[in-house]
Motif scaffolding. Structure first.
Motif, PDB file in Angstrom:
ATOM      1  N   ALA A   4       0.829  -1.205   0.000  1.00 56.92           N
ATOM      2  CA  ALA A   4       0.000   0.000   0.000  1.00 56.92           C
ATOM      3  C   ALA A   4       0.856   1.245   0.000  1.00 56.92           C
ATOM      4  O   ALA A   4       0.571   2.217  -0.696  1.00 56.92           O
ATOM      5  CB  ALA A   4      -0.922  -0.017   1.220  1.00 56.92           C
ATOM      6  N   ALA A   5       1.952   1.206   0.782  1.00 53.51           N
ATOM      7  CA  ALA A   5       2.851   2.368   0.835  1.00 53.51           C
ATOM      8  C   ALA A   5       3.494   2.603  -0.517  1.00 53.51           C
ATOM      9  O   ALA A   5       3.633   3.738  -0.972  1.00 53.51           O
ATOM     10  CB  ALA A   5       3.926   2.152   1.902  1.00 53.51           C
ATOM     11  N   GLY A 308      11.137   6.454  -2.811  1.00 52.64           N
ATOM     12  CA  GLY A 308      11.232   5.023  -2.615  1.00 52.64           C
ATOM     13  C   GLY A 308      12.559   4.467  -3.063  1.00 52.64           C
ATOM     14  O   GLY A 308      13.085   4.862  -4.109  1.00 52.64           O
ATOM     15  N   VAL A 309      13.130   3.577  -2.260  1.00 49.70           N
ATOM     16  CA  VAL A 309      14.338   2.831  -2.612  1.00 49.70           C
ATOM     17  C   VAL A 309      13.910   1.373  -2.643  1.00 49.70           C
ATOM     18  O   VAL A 309      13.724   0.737  -1.607  1.00 49.70           O
ATOM     19  CB  VAL A 309      15.464   3.075  -1.597  1.00 49.70           C
ATOM     20  CG1 VAL A 309      16.744   2.362  -2.036  1.00 49.70           C
ATOM     21  CG2 VAL A 309      15.719   4.568  -1.414  1.00 49.70           C
ATOM     22  N   LEU A 310      13.724   0.827  -3.844  1.00 52.34           N
ATOM     23  CA  LEU A 310      13.013  -0.430  -4.018  1.00 52.34           C
ATOM     24  C   LEU A 310      13.766  -1.362  -4.965  1.00 52.34           C
ATOM     25  O   LEU A 310      14.231  -0.942  -6.035  1.00 52.34           O
ATOM     26  CB  LEU A 310      11.620  -0.169  -4.606  1.00 52.34           C
ATOM     27  CG  LEU A 310      10.792   0.956  -3.960  1.00 52.34           C
ATOM     28  CD1 LEU A 310       9.626   1.322  -4.866  1.00 52.34           C
ATOM     29  CD2 LEU A 310      10.306   0.542  -2.597  1.00 52.34           C
ATOM     30  N   ALA A 332      24.084   0.069   6.999  1.00 50.80           N
ATOM     31  CA  ALA A 332      24.482   1.429   6.624  1.00 50.80           C
ATOM     32  C   ALA A 332      25.655   1.438   5.645  1.00 50.80           C
ATOM     33  O   ALA A 332      25.935   2.460   5.023  1.00 50.80           O
ATOM     34  CB  ALA A 332      24.851   2.234   7.869  1.00 50.80           C
ATOM     35  N   ARG A 333      26.308   0.314   5.514  1.00 47.19           N
ATOM     36  CA  ARG A 333      27.364   0.218   4.494  1.00 47.19           C
ATOM     37  C   ARG A 333      26.793   0.475   3.106  1.00 47.19           C
ATOM     38  O   ARG A 333      27.455   1.061   2.244  1.00 47.19           O
ATOM     39  CB  ARG A 333      27.990  -1.179   4.550  1.00 47.19           C
ATOM     40  CG  ARG A 333      28.958  -1.444   3.423  1.00 47.19           C
ATOM     41  CD  ARG A 333      29.591  -2.804   3.514  1.00 47.19           C
ATOM     42  NE  ARG A 333      30.610  -2.953   2.481  1.00 47.19           N
ATOM     43  CZ  ARG A 333      31.485  -3.960   2.428  1.00 47.19           C
ATOM     44  NH1 ARG A 333      31.479  -4.881   3.371  1.00 47.19           N
ATOM     45  NH2 ARG A 333      32.367  -4.020   1.464  1.00 47.19           N
ATOM     46  N   ASP A 334      25.553   0.046   2.873  1.00 45.44           N
ATOM     47  CA  ASP A 334      24.974   0.071   1.528  1.00 45.44           C
ATOM     48  C   ASP A 334      23.836   1.062   1.350  1.00 45.44           C
ATOM     49  O   ASP A 334      23.612   1.549   0.252  1.00 45.44           O
ATOM     50  CB  ASP A 334      24.486  -1.329   1.160  1.00 45.44           C
ATOM     51  CG  ASP A 334      25.620  -2.326   1.048  1.00 45.44           C
ATOM     52  OD1 ASP A 334      26.628  -1.980   0.409  1.00 45.44           O
ATOM     53  OD2 ASP A 334      25.499  -3.428   1.603  1.00 45.44           O
ATOM     54  N   ILE A 335      23.102   1.351   2.415  1.00 45.59           N
ATOM     55  CA  ILE A 335      22.001   2.306   2.308  1.00 45.59           C
ATOM     56  C   ILE A 335      21.946   3.136   3.579  1.00 45.59           C
ATOM     57  O   ILE A 335      21.967   2.594   4.691  1.00 45.59           O
ATOM     58  CB  ILE A 335      20.655   1.592   2.024  1.00 45.59           C
ATOM     59  CG1 ILE A 335      19.548   2.622   1.837  1.00 45.59           C
ATOM     60  CG2 ILE A 335      20.318   0.566   3.068  1.00 45.59           C
ATOM     61  CD1 ILE A 335      18.283   2.027   1.248  1.00 45.59           C
ATOM     62  N   ASN A 346      11.495   1.939   1.887  1.00 49.11           N
ATOM     63  CA  ASN A 346      12.749   1.202   1.731  1.00 49.11           C
ATOM     64  C   ASN A 346      12.382  -0.280   1.740  1.00 49.11           C
ATOM     65  O   ASN A 346      12.101  -0.849   2.795  1.00 49.11           O
ATOM     66  CB  ASN A 346      13.700   1.571   2.860  1.00 49.11           C
ATOM     67  CG  ASN A 346      14.969   0.743   2.874  1.00 49.11           C
ATOM     68  OD1 ASN A 346      15.295   0.072   1.897  1.00 49.11           O
ATOM     69  ND2 ASN A 346      15.694   0.786   3.986  1.00 49.11           N
ATOM     70  N   SER A 347      12.357  -0.905   0.551  1.00 51.10           N
ATOM     71  CA  SER A 347      11.781  -2.236   0.458  1.00 51.10           C
ATOM     72  C   SER A 347      12.502  -3.109  -0.556  1.00 51.10           C
ATOM     73  O   SER A 347      12.858  -2.676  -1.643  1.00 51.10           O
ATOM     74  CB  SER A 347      10.308  -2.121   0.072  1.00 51.10           C
ATOM     75  OG  SER A 347       9.735  -3.384  -0.150  1.00 51.10           O
ATOM     76  N   ASN A 348      12.717  -4.384  -0.159  1.00 55.73           N
ATOM     77  CA  ASN A 348      13.148  -5.442  -1.085  1.00 55.73           C
ATOM     78  C   ASN A 348      14.504  -5.145  -1.727  1.00 55.73           C
ATOM     79  O   ASN A 348      14.746  -5.490  -2.876  1.00 55.73           O
ATOM     80  CB  ASN A 348      12.093  -5.671  -2.182  1.00 55.73           C
ATOM     81  CG  ASN A 348      12.225  -7.040  -2.818  1.00 55.73           C
ATOM     82  OD1 ASN A 348      12.578  -7.999  -2.146  1.00 55.73           O
ATOM     83  ND2 ASN A 348      11.949  -7.124  -4.116  1.00 55.73           N
ATOM     84  N   ASN A 349      15.399  -4.527  -0.969  1.00 58.28           N
ATOM     85  CA  ASN A 349      16.756  -4.277  -1.464  1.00 58.28           C
ATOM     86  C   ASN A 349      17.683  -5.379  -0.977  1.00 58.28           C
ATOM     87  O   ASN A 349      17.568  -5.856   0.160  1.00 58.28           O
ATOM     88  CB  ASN A 349      17.250  -2.928  -0.972  1.00 58.28           C
ATOM     89  CG  ASN A 349      16.412  -1.785  -1.507  1.00 58.28           C
ATOM     90  OD1 ASN A 349      16.385  -1.539  -2.698  1.00 58.28           O
ATOM     91  ND2 ASN A 349      15.701  -1.086  -0.611  1.00 58.28           N
TER      92      ASN A 349
END
Length: 355
Positions: A4-5, A308-310, A332-335, A346-349
């Protein structure tokens, strides 16, 4: 809740996406007349100043425009005067054709200007700057291709390198934004300030291109979208590009923008972040691959919001501080998402494995 988000985010962040306004090969209205630049006095011998011949060929086209063909050769160009494009005109550099800027001392200069025009194509060949031979010491505005206040512009299959400022620059002229600009299969490398800058503009599609080895003066990014207070930048799509080896960030984004999509890009070995957003709203960062960047693969800072970061692969980044091949360092190394940001999905990374 995540679904939904994400749905809500896409509705807010990318209102133009459903219209699919972008095309790698857009329809550009070019006149039917053709003129060979050599028939207007260009020599292409690497020493003769061919600027006047190029302009004579462009100006000799009828009002309906046409194509100026450039055979193989090295054509010396006075970038202070520039090659000035007209509407409905194509500059076609054939295999082996190279435009090389004559060294100058000016802070502002442009190999090719597309200013206040419409329906323009710049196709093929190499455009080489004079950064190593530049006679001045100040300024950062020596551009390869400058597009200001123009509509329906295509730059395709061009290699732009070694400019005192940016390889390519897209922005506004006298309050009129550039609109519907496509950069397809372009290589912008070894430039001093940016590979590509986008300031006030709309509907800019950058696809299948490479922005590499930018170094010399800040920000030193592969692509920088930074209109500041000059106007608004919206509906920008960066797709299937490579940003690598830049001394700054692979992609850098700032305030006064909206509807920015960054998808399926390769962001590798940049000294800064793969993607850095500084108080930049309405972003979709989706399905990119960022690895071995000096800082995080994606960084959202300041008041970045409604973004969004997806579905990205963000692995083995922050190499300024740790090995690019070993596990460890935490998420935090990557995002990195700053505390002042809000409405971030922030989903499914896929991130680096931790110890």
């Amino acid at each position: 809740m995540i679904a939904a988000a994400s749905l809500s985010l896409s509705a807010v962040a990318l209102p133009a996406a459903a219209a699919s306004w972008w095309s790698a090969n857009p329809s550009i209205s070019i006149g039917s007349t053709t003129i060979n630049v050599r028939n207007k006095g260009a020599l292409g011998n690497g020493t003769h100043d061919d600027t006047a011949a190029f302009q004579a060929a462009i100006d000799a086209l009828p009002q309906s425009g046409g194509t100026v063909t450039v055979p193989a050769g090295r054509y010396m160009i006075n970038a202070v005067k520039s090659i000035r494009m007209r509407s409905h005109t194509r500059l076609l550099l054939q295999d082996g054709a190279e435009l090389r800027v004559i060294p100058n001392k000016e802070a502002w200069h442009y190999a090719i200007r597309a200013w206040g025009v419409n329906n323009v194509v710049i196709n093929g060949g190499k455009i080489v700057g004079e950064r190593a031979q530049h006679k001045g010491t100040t300024g950062e505005w020596g551009m390869g291709v400058s597009i200001l206040g123009s509509k329906n512009v295509l730059v395709k299959d061009v290699n732009v390198s070694q400019f005192w400022g940016d390889g390519l620059y897209v922005g506004a002229q006298r309050g009129t934004r550039s609109d519907y600009v496509t950069i397809n299969h372009v290589v912008s490398t070894g430039n001093r300030r940016q590979g590509l800058s986008i300031t006030p503009a709309a509907h800019v599609y950058v696809v299948n291109s490479t922005f590499s080895d930018t170094h010399g003066t800040l920000p030193q990014a592969g692509v920088d979208i930074e209109p500041q207070n000059e106007g608004k930048t919206e509906s920008i799509r960066l797709e299937n590009n490579t940003m690598t080896g830049n001394k700054g960030n692979g992609i850098e984004l700032h305030a006064n923008i909206s509807g920015i999509t960054i998808t399926r890009n390769q962001l590798t070995d940049n000294r800064g972040f793969g993607v850095l957003a500084v108080s930049a709203p309405y972003l979709t960062i989706n399905a990119n691959h960022a690895t071995r960047n000096g800082l995080a693969g994606v960084g959202l800072t300041g008041t970045t919001h409604h973004s969004g970061v997806l579905n990205n692969t963000l692995q083995y980044n922050s190499t300024n501080y740790m090995s690019p091949t070993k596990a460890g360092g935490g998420k935090a190394r990557d995002i990195q998402i700053g505390k002042s940001t809000y409405s971030i999905t922030n989903s499914n990374n896929t991130l680096s494995p931790t110890r």
